[in-house]
Design a protein around this motif. Structure first.
Motif, PDB file in Angstrom:
ATOM      1  N   ALA A 116      51.913 -13.373  -9.230  1.00 50.58           N
ATOM      2  CA  ALA A 116      51.068 -13.711  -8.086  1.00 50.58           C
ATOM      3  C   ALA A 116      49.599 -13.449  -8.419  1.00 50.58           C
ATOM      4  O   ALA A 116      48.712 -14.232  -8.074  1.00 50.58           O
ATOM      5  CB  ALA A 116      51.495 -12.912  -6.860  1.00 50.58           C
ATOM      6  N   LEU A 117      49.353 -12.356  -9.118  1.00 51.99           N
ATOM      7  CA  LEU A 117      47.972 -12.021  -9.507  1.00 51.99           C
ATOM      8  C   LEU A 117      47.362 -13.087 -10.408  1.00 51.99           C
ATOM      9  O   LEU A 117      46.236 -13.535 -10.184  1.00 51.99           O
ATOM     10  CB  LEU A 117      47.974 -10.711 -10.294  1.00 51.99           C
ATOM     11  N   THR A 118      48.115 -13.485 -11.422  1.00 48.00           N
ATOM     12  CA  THR A 118      47.537 -14.458 -12.350  1.00 48.00           C
ATOM     13  C   THR A 118      47.435 -15.834 -11.693  1.00 48.00           C
ATOM     14  O   THR A 118      46.525 -16.593 -11.993  1.00 48.00           O
ATOM     15  CB  THR A 118      48.314 -14.522 -13.682  1.00 48.00           C
ATOM     16  N   LEU A 119      48.339 -16.123 -10.753  1.00 42.39           N
ATOM     17  CA  LEU A 119      48.205 -17.381 -10.005  1.00 42.39           C
ATOM     18  C   LEU A 119      46.937 -17.360  -9.147  1.00 42.39           C
ATOM     19  O   LEU A 119      46.217 -18.347  -9.065  1.00 42.39           O
ATOM     20  CB  LEU A 119      49.429 -17.629  -9.125  1.00 42.39           C
ATOM     21  N   ASN A 120      46.684 -16.225  -8.505  1.00 43.00           N
ATOM     22  CA  ASN A 120      45.441 -16.106  -7.721  1.00 43.00           C
ATOM     23  C   ASN A 120      44.220 -16.349  -8.607  1.00 43.00           C
ATOM     24  O   ASN A 120      43.283 -17.044  -8.213  1.00 43.00           O
ATOM     25  CB  ASN A 120      45.315 -14.706  -7.111  1.00 43.00           C
ATOM     26  N   LEU A 121      44.256 -15.752  -9.775  1.00 38.10           N
ATOM     27  CA  LEU A 121      43.143 -15.904 -10.707  1.00 38.10           C
ATOM     28  C   LEU A 121      42.941 -17.387 -11.041  1.00 38.10           C
ATOM     29  O   LEU A 121      41.816 -17.908 -10.998  1.00 38.10           O
ATOM     30  CB  LEU A 121      43.431 -15.104 -11.972  1.00 38.10           C
TER      31      LEU A 121
END
Ligand SMILES: *Cc1c(COP(=O)(O)O)cnc(C)c1O
Length: 225
Positions: A5-10
């Motif tokens: 989820a974090l890297t998708l947000n990025l």
């Protein structure tokens, strides 16, 4: 939040920056994304480093000192920016730990930073913080002082002033503040503009931001203090 989820947000933030840049006929490569990791522990930051992200912002020297030295051992090319108010008794730690200082906003801190950089032989780039909304509780020089102060930082203190930074008032449309910062930078002959946060970074990109500082838009809501 999961690592994915974090890297998708990025990725999502990056693509929105690129879109805003193209709409403004700017090169997306001119705009740095600063992931603001304040209040988040090293475990939450690590997945972004693993995904290749290197530009981070922290607003407190002590908090940054408690988590970044270890992360830096693993990722030597991290670029860490101080985006919060700096007290002169923390200047030595700030110069040792950060790569860019974005919150220079008064004579005394300019003088103390310049002396520390010389002592540590670490001439860091700095930004002058401008209180574009002239809010009493907020750090930054007034717009009327900004150009002269930036010049003094360079000429009297020998600081490498790269640009201007602002945090617009929360209850006002940010665009006029971004436009004002841009105009002040032009008058001061400065090329970099640090402006735009999770709620308004696309507007900042259309108005000339060269770096945007995004926290909750990447990491999710910050834990309570
Ligand atoms: C916390 C902070 C940010 C990031 O704020 P978000 O709204 O979470 O994106 C940006 N700039 C400064 C100076 C901050 O203190």
């Amino acid at each position: 939040m999961t690592d994915t989820a974090l890297t998708l947000n990025l990725e999502e933030v990056r693509s929105r920056i690129a879109r805003a840049a193209r709409e403004a006929e700017r090169d997306p490569g001119e705009i740095a994304l600063i992931a603001v990791s304040k209040m988040f522990p090293a475990e939450r930051i690590a997945p972004l480093l693993q995904a290749g992200h290197r530009d981070f912002g922290e607003n407190r020297v002590q908090e940054a000192a408690s988590k970044w030295p270890e992360l830096r051992e693993r990722y030597e090319d991290v670029v860490l920016r101080l985006i919060g108010p700096l007290q002169s008794n923390k200047a030595a730690d700030a110069v040792a730990l950060f790569d860019v200082i974005e919150s220079v906003d008064r004579e005394k801190i300019a003088r103390v930073l310049a002396a520390e950089m010389e002592k540590q032989n670490r001439p860091l780039p700095v930004y002058v913080q401008v209180n574009t909304g002239e809010e009493p509780q907020k750090a930054g020089v007034t717009p009327a002082e900004a150009v002269t102060f930036a010049k003094r930082c360079r000429e009297e203190h020998g600081l490498a002033v790269e640009g201007l930074m602002c945090i617009p008032p929360q209850d006002e449309p940010p665009a006029p503040h971004f436009a004002l910062l841009h105009e002040l930078a032009r008058e001061a002959g400065l090329l970099k503009l640090s402006m735009g946060m999770s709620a308004d970074y696309e507007a900042a990109v259309s108005l000339g931001a060269t770096s945007v500082r995004v926290g909750s838009g990447i990491f999710g809501e910050r834990p309570p203090k």
